[in-house]
Design a protein around this motif. Structure first.
Motif, PDB file in Angstrom:
ATOM      1  N   GLU A   1     -86.852  14.450 -68.689  1.00 53.67           N
ATOM      2  CA  GLU A   1     -86.615  13.136 -69.291  1.00 53.67           C
ATOM      3  C   GLU A   1     -87.445  12.053 -68.618  1.00 53.67           C
ATOM      4  O   GLU A   1     -87.933  11.134 -69.277  1.00 53.67           O
ATOM      5  CB  GLU A   1     -85.127  12.795 -69.224  1.00 53.67           C
ATOM      6  CG  GLU A   1     -84.286  13.637 -70.181  1.00 53.67           C
ATOM      7  CD  GLU A   1     -82.794  13.469 -69.966  1.00 53.67           C
ATOM      8  OE1 GLU A   1     -82.420  12.633 -69.094  1.00 53.67           O
ATOM      9  OE2 GLU A   1     -82.006  14.143 -70.650  1.00 53.67           O
ATOM     10  N   SER A   2     -87.628  12.160 -67.310  1.00 50.17           N
ATOM     11  CA  SER A   2     -88.429  11.161 -66.600  1.00 50.17           C
ATOM     12  C   SER A   2     -89.889  11.223 -67.027  1.00 50.17           C
ATOM     13  O   SER A   2     -90.533  10.187 -67.239  1.00 50.17           O
ATOM     14  CB  SER A   2     -88.306  11.361 -65.087  1.00 50.17           C
ATOM     15  OG  SER A   2     -89.005  10.349 -64.397  1.00 50.17           O
TER      16      SER A   2
ATOM     17  N   ALA B   1     -83.376  15.964 -65.710  1.00 56.51           N
ATOM     18  CA  ALA B   1     -83.882  14.700 -65.171  1.00 56.51           C
ATOM     19  C   ALA B   1     -85.402  14.711 -65.060  1.00 56.51           C
ATOM     20  O   ALA B   1     -86.072  13.710 -65.363  1.00 56.51           O
ATOM     21  CB  ALA B   1     -83.251  14.432 -63.806  1.00 56.51           C
TER      22      ALA B   1
ATOM     23  N   ASN C   1     -93.170   9.077 -60.112  1.00 49.94           N
ATOM     24  CA  ASN C   1     -91.872   8.464 -60.411  1.00 49.94           C
ATOM     25  C   ASN C   1     -90.830   9.533 -60.735  1.00 49.94           C
ATOM     26  O   ASN C   1     -89.665   9.427 -60.324  1.00 49.94           O
ATOM     27  CB  ASN C   1     -92.004   7.501 -61.590  1.00 49.94           C
ATOM     28  CG  ASN C   1     -90.689   6.839 -61.941  1.00 49.94           C
ATOM     29  OD1 ASN C   1     -90.152   6.052 -61.178  1.00 49.94           O
ATOM     30  ND2 ASN C   1     -90.154   7.166 -63.101  1.00 49.94           N
ATOM     31  N   ALA C   2     -91.234  10.580 -61.470  1.00 52.35           N
ATOM     32  CA  ALA C   2     -90.298  11.660 -61.811  1.00 52.35           C
ATOM     33  C   ALA C   2     -89.801  12.370 -60.558  1.00 52.35           C
ATOM     34  O   ALA C   2     -88.607  12.676 -60.431  1.00 52.35           O
ATOM     35  CB  ALA C   2     -90.973  12.653 -62.757  1.00 52.35           C
TER      36      ALA C   2
ATOM     37  N   SER D   1     -87.399  10.054 -58.553  1.00 56.92           N
ATOM     38  CA  SER D   1     -86.121   9.704 -59.183  1.00 56.92           C
ATOM     39  C   SER D   1     -85.217  10.901 -59.453  1.00 56.92           C
ATOM     40  O   SER D   1     -84.167  10.756 -60.070  1.00 56.92           O
ATOM     41  CB  SER D   1     -86.386   8.975 -60.506  1.00 56.92           C
ATOM     42  OG  SER D   1     -87.123   9.788 -61.401  1.00 56.92           O
ATOM     43  N   LEU D   2     -85.604  12.097 -59.001  1.00 62.50           N
ATOM     44  CA  LEU D   2     -84.761  13.274 -59.235  1.00 62.50           C
ATOM     45  C   LEU D   2     -83.410  13.141 -58.525  1.00 62.50           C
ATOM     46  O   LEU D   2     -83.356  12.669 -57.381  1.00 62.50           O
ATOM     47  CB  LEU D   2     -85.461  14.545 -58.740  1.00 62.50           C
ATOM     48  CG  LEU D   2     -86.559  15.135 -59.634  1.00 62.50           C
ATOM     49  CD1 LEU D   2     -87.207  16.325 -58.937  1.00 62.50           C
ATOM     50  CD2 LEU D   2     -85.993  15.559 -60.975  1.00 62.50           C
TER      51      LEU D   2
ATOM     52  N   ASN E   1     -90.019   9.835 -70.648  1.00 62.85           N
ATOM     53  CA  ASN E   1     -89.833   8.383 -70.670  1.00 62.85           C
ATOM     54  C   ASN E   1     -91.060   7.653 -70.139  1.00 62.85           C
ATOM     55  O   ASN E   1     -91.423   6.578 -70.632  1.00 62.85           O
ATOM     56  CB  ASN E   1     -88.593   7.996 -69.855  1.00 62.85           C
ATOM     57  CG  ASN E   1     -87.303   8.409 -70.541  1.00 62.85           C
ATOM     58  OD1 ASN E   1     -87.267   8.560 -71.758  1.00 62.85           O
ATOM     59  ND2 ASN E   1     -86.250   8.589 -69.774  1.00 62.85           N
ATOM     60  N   GLY E   2     -91.711   8.245 -69.133  1.00 59.84           N
ATOM     61  CA  GLY E   2     -92.938   7.638 -68.611  1.00 59.84           C
ATOM     62  C   GLY E   2     -94.043   7.634 -69.648  1.00 59.84           C
ATOM     63  O   GLY E   2     -94.773   6.640 -69.800  1.00 59.84           O
TER      64      GLY E   2
END
Length: 712
Positions: free
Chosen positions: A28-29, A25, A144-145, A148-149, A32-33
């Protein structure tokens, strides 16, 4: 120009069962950012990054990151024209505020276009925005990463200043952010990024500076004695375990628990090393499942088995986080720790064996199963009755089925199950064998907890399938009957698994030809009987329970079959709620029917007939042949007279393919009827007679399945 970007967060020991997900996660975060900000060059960004996760770090290294994204054309719908412009066509305060929030204060009304969405006109802002800069965008991406974990449980802890409290999965101690060789000073959790990482706690360098983002993985291995890649570490452990087992001419086994343990130990070590431990062979007199469970569950050891017999050996493998020249102390320490665990298992086993399994059954009266369904003893009594009912239908040994059901839950009162709940049934089976219970009874006690019954059924395990079905039927009817239905992902009583178990058991019985006799076991009768047992015990459950549980089981079956067969074929069969043992044969038959040239026309006609019959109020009588005057209706009646007995004969023999093939010959007469005949004639008697004719045809066509479900 592109460079690799490294982000690493160093923490205290992360929860092992969550580590893989946390690592994926986090990576990927971040990726994606960067993608959203257009800061990764190339088309296949998914192959341009590598994630890392160890017990003390989450990290990602992304290739081909650019320092500033290209300028981006944009077109954004702002608000309706009537909201954004006043009567004079000037910007309203709402529009001015919206533009300011976007950083577009320089745009005027003249710079905006108007477009309609079919309902009203909107103001659209179009232009070119400067590309995002990595140094300014990365802070938001990291924040954000972190936010959002998928953290299983959040901790609160104070930072070094003694005043600030933050929340995270574990206290964080360092942050690395390297773009090529350069540090990007982003911050999180009270930390500011630099280029200093941490190595193994006891080997190599405890901390050292990274040369570049690209050197991260190799520097950690060489200087820090850390294998940072989760997947690489897992494969390293797996290969080392198998190699060491092979040296000993043993095996670690291949059951799912081995893979689960592999995942867990991968999340516990940063530099894995394998050592061999031993325990006294006297402990092998204890059921091996107990020893295996305590070694795997409590100590994270890998038990070793004989390659030929599969029996447990007195050796096991230790996955250590330390590589030393003389591992004597490590091995001896682990052997010293496991010995009391095995001694406990031996004590529990020997203590339990002083009492027979049957003598434990009355104690179940003190254990509440559910406050609305009574005790475990009351449950056992219901399962006994169900087992005897099923055994009679299957011509199984009724006495053995009754005995297996009586003893099935007795091990719940044992010391061994009290210590190892996962061994329910297994321990009961051992104790039954020790009490000289019949072999099939002992086996049934163990098999009751199988996820599905996928064994070939013989006389040796027929008692097992009887108990397997009885236990699940009692659970389904009882739990469903008091309103504890599965909802969404929640299914605390595992009713979905119980339903799938029933399906597997009926399938196994069908393959073994246990449904060939007249008075066969049927799901509907079994469920109705189970429902009546609760009423006899004075337990109130919903009167619709049996019917609803049957539909619930059929829905599970539908989900299974639709992955293998055409959806409309499955729906056509299950629409009739056929006996569970007939479903697959009917599905195969309908699948064959759909390949016939007559199928499409007959399915459409069947649907049309069904719609006509739905409009009829009251009973539909028999066909009066004297009222059949038109050649088309006379021909259809003759065709039905010829086909109906043939179709019924095949159907009663469960020859479903032949039954449907016989119906196919009615196509010519059916087509002619609908071309030439007005069914809903003005004359009521003629209309009713034509509907009666179609009703007879409809029943014949739908013996095997509801063919209207095949119509496009």
């Amino acid at each position: 120009m592109t460079k690799p970007l490294l982000i690493e967060l160093i923490t205290e020991e992360l929860p092992p069962k969550a580590l893989r997900n946390l690592g994926q996660a986090f990576a990927e975060s971040i990726v994606n950012g960067l993608l959203k900000a257009h800061l990764i060059a190339g088309d296949n960004a998914s192959s341009q990054f590598k994630s890392f996760a160890t017990p003390r770090r989450l990290a990602v290294c992304v290739d081909n990151v650019i320092e500033q994204a290209p300028d981006q054309d944009f077109a954004e719908k702002l608000m309706p024209v009537k909201v954004g412009l006043d009567a004079n066509g000037e910007a309203t305060p709402a529009l001015i505020k919206k533009l300011a929030s976007k950083g577009w204060q320089s745009l005027s009304v003249k710079d905006l276009s108007q477009e309609s969405d079919g309902k009203q006109d909107y103001l659209i802002a179009k232009g070119t925005a400067p590309g995002a800069q990595l140094h300014t965008q990365l802070q938001d991406i990291l924040t954000n990463a972190i936010d959002s974990l998928p953290i299983p449980k959040v901790m609160r802890y104070q930072l070094a200043d003694g005043k600030t409290t933050v929340k995270f999965v574990r206290p964080a101690h360092a942050l690395v952010a390297l773009y090529g060789n350069d540090v990007i000073p982003i911050h999180t959790l009270g930390l500011t990024a630099d280029n200093t990482t941490h190595g193994h706690r006891f080997m190599g360098k405890t901390s050292f500076k990274l040369t570049s983002a690209q050197s991260y993985d190799e520097q950690l291995k060489q200087e820090g004695f850390v294998i940072a890649s989760y997947d690489e570490r897992l494969e390293t452990i797996k290969a080392a375990l198998n190699s060491k087992a092979e040296e000993l001419n043993l095996t670690i086994g291949d059951d799912p628990a081995v893979n689960d343990l592999l995942e867990e130990v991968t999340s516990l070590v940063e530099h894995p090393t394998i050592y061999v431990g031993k325990f006294e062979e006297k402990f092998l007199s204890v059921p091996q499942e107990c020893l295996i469970l305590t070694m795997r569950l409590n100590q994270k050891y890998f038990p070793l088995f004989d390659k030929t017999t599969g029996k447990l050996s007195h050796q096991f493998l230790i996955v250590s986080n330390m590589q030393v020249q003389d591992p004597h102390n490590i091995i001896e320490g682990n052997e010293r720790v496991v010995r009391p665990r095995l001694a406990d298992a031996e004590f529990f086993f020997n203590t339990d064996r002083k009492q027979s399994l049957a003598s434990r059954v009355p104690q179940l009266g003190t254990i509440v199963y559910h406050n609305k369904l009574g005790t475990q003893l009351a449950r056992v009594e219901r399962v006994q009755l169900l087992a005897k009912y099923i055994a009679q239908k299957l011509n199984a040994n009724v006495e053995h089925a009754d005995r297996a059901a009586y003893l099935a839950k007795a091990d719940l009162t044992s010391n061994m199950v009290g210590e190892f709940p996962e061994l329910q049934g297994v321990i009961g089976s051992y104790y039954a064998q020790g009490d000289n219970e019949p072999a099939d009874v002992a086996q049934a006690i163990a098999d009751q907890y199988l996820v599905k019954f996928d064994h070939t059924i013989t006389s040796n395990n027929l008692t097992s399938v009887v108990l397997f079905i009885a236990e699940r039927i009692e659970t389904l009817v009882g739990i469903w009957g008091i309103g504890l239905l599965p909802t969404g992902e929640r299914d605390p009583y595992a009713l979905r698994r119980a339903a799938l178990g029933i399906i597997s058991a009926f399938d196994a019985l069908n393959k073994a030809n246990y449904f060939s006799h007249t008075d066969k076991l049927t799901l509907s009768d079994l469920l109705n009987y189970a429902q009546s047992l609760f009423a006899q015990n004075g337990i109130t459950i919903s009167s619709n329970t049996a019917r609803e549980v049957q539909q619930f089981i059929y829905e599970r079956l539908r989900n299974q079959l639709q992955g293998q067969y055409n959806r409309s074929v499955v729906d056509a069969v299950l629409a009739l709620n056929p006996e569970l043992d007939e479903v697959l044969a009917r599905v195969d038959a309908v699948g064959h029917f759909t390949s016939l040239p007559e199928a499409e026309s007959l399915a459409a006609a069947n649907k049309r007939i069904g719609n006509l019959l739905k409009k009829v109020d009251g009973e539909i009588g028999a066909v009066n042949t004297s009222l059949l005057t038109d050649p088309a209706e006379i021909a259809l009646n003759e065709s039905i007279n010829k086909v109906e007995p043939i179709a019924l004969q095949h159907f009663e023999k469960a020859e479903f393919t032949q039954a449907l093939q016989s119906v196919a010959v009615t196509k010519v007469a059916v087509d002619a009827f609908f071309n030439d005949i007005m069914v809903m004639a003005d004359d009521i008697a003629i209309r009713q007679n034509r509907l009666a004719l179609l009703n007879r045809l409809h029943k014949t066509m739908n013996l095997v399945a509801d063919l209207s479900k095949l119509a496009q």
